[in-house]
Enzyme design. Structure first.
Site, PDB file in Angstrom:
ATOM      1  N   GLU A 192      86.624  85.524 121.747  1.00  0.00           N
ATOM      2  CA  GLU A 192      86.555  84.168 122.077  1.00  0.00           C
ATOM      3  C   GLU A 192      87.866  83.346 121.938  1.00  0.00           C
ATOM      4  OE1 GLU A 192      82.093  82.490 122.252  1.00  0.00           O
ATOM      5  OE2 GLU A 192      82.844  82.439 120.150  1.00  0.00           O
ATOM      6  N   CYS A 229      85.449  75.365 113.955  1.00  0.00           N
ATOM      7  CA  CYS A 229      86.312  76.296 113.288  1.00  0.00           C
ATOM      8  C   CYS A 229      85.266  77.001 112.786  1.00  0.00           C
ATOM      9  CB  CYS A 229      86.757  75.658 112.098  1.00  0.00           C
ATOM     10  SG  CYS A 229      88.276  74.655 112.448  1.00  0.00           S
TER      11      CYS A 229
HETATM   12  N1  SAH Z   1      91.113  84.126 109.327  1.00  0.00           N
HETATM   13  C1  SAH Z   1      91.864  82.760 109.167  1.00  0.00           C
HETATM   14  C2  SAH Z   1      92.092  82.173 110.682  1.00  0.00           C
HETATM   15  C3  SAH Z   1      90.572  82.170 111.335  1.00  0.00           C
HETATM   16  S1  SAH Z   1      89.466  80.821 110.488  1.00  0.00           S
HETATM   17  C4  SAH Z   1      91.588  81.803 108.143  1.00  0.00           C
HETATM   18  O1  SAH Z   1      90.393  82.068 107.465  1.00  0.00           O
HETATM   19  O2  SAH Z   1      92.335  81.076 107.674  1.00  0.00           O
HETATM   20  C5  SAH Z   1      89.990  79.328 111.095  1.00  0.00           C
HETATM   21  C6  SAH Z   1      89.646  78.287 110.016  1.00  0.00           C
HETATM   22  O3  SAH Z   1      88.430  77.921 110.103  1.00  0.00           O
HETATM   23  C7  SAH Z   1      89.989  78.554 108.443  1.00  0.00           C
HETATM   24  O4  SAH Z   1      90.502  77.522 107.880  1.00  0.00           O
HETATM   25  C8  SAH Z   1      88.477  78.680 107.899  1.00  0.00           C
HETATM   26  O5  SAH Z   1      88.313  78.593 106.644  1.00  0.00           O
HETATM   27  C9  SAH Z   1      87.546  77.803 108.884  1.00  0.00           C
HETATM   28  N2  SAH Z   1      86.433  78.050 108.766  1.00  0.00           N
HETATM   29  C10 SAH Z   1      85.571  79.158 108.834  1.00  0.00           C
HETATM   30  N3  SAH Z   1      84.366  79.058 108.819  1.00  0.00           N
HETATM   31  C11 SAH Z   1      84.038  77.470 108.922  1.00  0.00           C
HETATM   32  C12 SAH Z   1      82.927  76.733 108.855  1.00  0.00           C
HETATM   33  N4  SAH Z   1      81.784  77.292 109.011  1.00  0.00           N
HETATM   34  N5  SAH Z   1      83.095  75.263 108.988  1.00  0.00           N
HETATM   35  C13 SAH Z   1      84.574  74.751 108.925  1.00  0.00           C
HETATM   36  N6  SAH Z   1      85.587  75.588 108.701  1.00  0.00           N
HETATM   37  C14 SAH Z   1      85.346  76.900 108.903  1.00  0.00           C
END
Ligand code: SAH
Ligand code: SF4
Length: 352
Positions: free
Chosen positions: A93, A337
């Site tokens: 996605e 996110c």
């Molecule tokens: N793997 C990388 C990039 C993808 S995730 C990373 O973890 O940084 C992108 C962002 O979304 C990251 O900051 C992650 O912590 C956040 N994220 C993941 N799951 C989430 C959720 N359920 N609610 C809010 N942010 C989330």
């Protein structure tokens, strides 16, 4: 011999291929412009190439444009999520978020993710495979082409979709270099953000790439015990080692690092958590991005209420740590996110 995928070639490889057939570099530049300026997905339309070269290319290389399996738009049209089908049947996605000041694309670097963050839908599905550089670049060219039809263009890229970009370091950097190429797509590295769960050796390597990229580190916890629970992969990388690598990145590049903190009610949202975070960040050139948790199917956690988010932020401010609260985008279409996963949800409308 399997045909080479044109989207997987660097400029040097393309130049070599054409040189081997006796064509000067000028023609490689033409092909490059067709790919990354004109954004065409078919050799046949590269009309200023000699016909013989076009035929030879068509016989020797393949182009597999991404195919849209499903698309969802938020009610205001400002957020769009697409599910793309890859050549081997896997899917990823990509999300476009439009603001009054531009268009940001949130792209994926892997199918699934091996890091296993408990609150993240991508982590919950496990790791399936790395994306190639071409598959990453194509997410960008696909959306750019559509925006161009509206006289607009992508202004920012964030590697915050599915996957951990620094776990797929080589392909991610190839994609970045392709996108910042002045003779091609020509996006400034300053407009690209790599978000990582924090792999210390990869952060140190990134600092030495001589690219003015933005780094975002998903911290979520200020103690090893808590971080290991939320981010299982972090067991391998103690916080002290991670913070050293981040400090090194800031000092080598001179760039302010973003620290991301998904705020989870009752887990990491109290005043003492805020103070511990401020202490951990003391003296670091950074900025905190607070992301109230987006609920996902495989995790019971919930976001704190607005007031608590503000209280948390105020404590950071009092300690002199700059922060912003990420405005929720795309939750109504599961495009927030951490809500991306590799399958079409029921409500998706198919097609283009
Ligand atoms: N793997 C990388 C990039 C993808 S995730 C990373 O973890 O940084 C992108 C962002 O979304 C990251 O900051 C992650 O912590 C956040 N994220 C993941 N799951 C989430 C959720 N359920 N609610 C809010 N942010 C989330
Ligand atoms: Fe992977 Fe990032 Fe999700 Fe963690 S938050 S599982 S690192 S995509």
């Amino acid at each position: 011999m399997a045909a080479v995928d044109l989207y997987e070639m660097s400029f040097a490889q393309l130049e070599n291929l054409l040189a081997g057939w006796g064509y000067p570099v000028f023609h490689a530049r033409q092909v490059w412009r067709w790919l990354y300026r004109q954004l065409v997905t078919n050799v046949a339309v590269m009309s200023d190439l000699p016909l013989e070269l076009r035929t030879r290319l068509a016989d020797s290389v393949v182009m597999h444009p991404l195919e849209t399996l499903a698309v969802r738009q938020s009610d205001d049209g400002q957020t769009e999520k697409r599910l793309f089908l890859l050549q081997d049947g896997e899917t990823v996605e990509t999300v476009r978020m439009s603001y009054h000041r531009g268009h940001t694309l949130c792209l994926s670097s892997q199918v699934g993710c091996a890091m296993g963050c408990v609150f993240c839908a991508t982590g919950q599905m496990g790791f399936r495979r790395h994306l190639t550089a071409g598959e990453m670049v194509q997410q960008v060219t696909y959306f750019q082409k559509r925006l161009r039809d509206q006289n607009a263009r992508l202004t920012n890229l964030v590697f915050m979709g599915m996957g951990e970009p620094l776990h797929n370091y080589g392909a991610t950097l190839q994609a970045v270099r392709r996108l910042v190429d002045r003779n091609g797509f020509n996006l400034s590295a300053r407009r690209i953000t790599i978000s990582t769960i924090g792999i210390p050796y990869a952060i140190r390597a990134l600092a030495r790439e001589r690219l003015p990229l933005n780094l975002a580190v998903s911290l979520h916890a200020a103690t090893d015990d808590q971080r290991k629970r939320l981010v299982p992969a972090a067991r391998r990388w103690p916080l002290a080692e991670l913070m050293d690598a981040v400090a090194e990145f800031a000092s080598i590049t001179g760039r302010r690092v973003t620290m991301e903190w998904a705020l989870i009610k009752g887990e990491n949202d109290s005043a003492s958590h805020a103070s511990a975070l401020a202490e951990l960040l003391d003296g670091l050139l950074c900025h905190v991005n607070l992301i109230p948790l987006n609920p996902t199917g495989g995790y019971v956690g919930r976001p704190p209420d607005r007031h608590q988010v503000q209280v948390y932020r105020d404590i950071l401010t009092r300690h002199g740590v700059p922060s912003t609260i990420r405005v929720g985008r795309g939750q109504d279409i599961q495009a927030g996110c951490g809500q991306l996963r590799a399958h079409a949800d029921d409500a998706c409308s198919g097609g283009q």
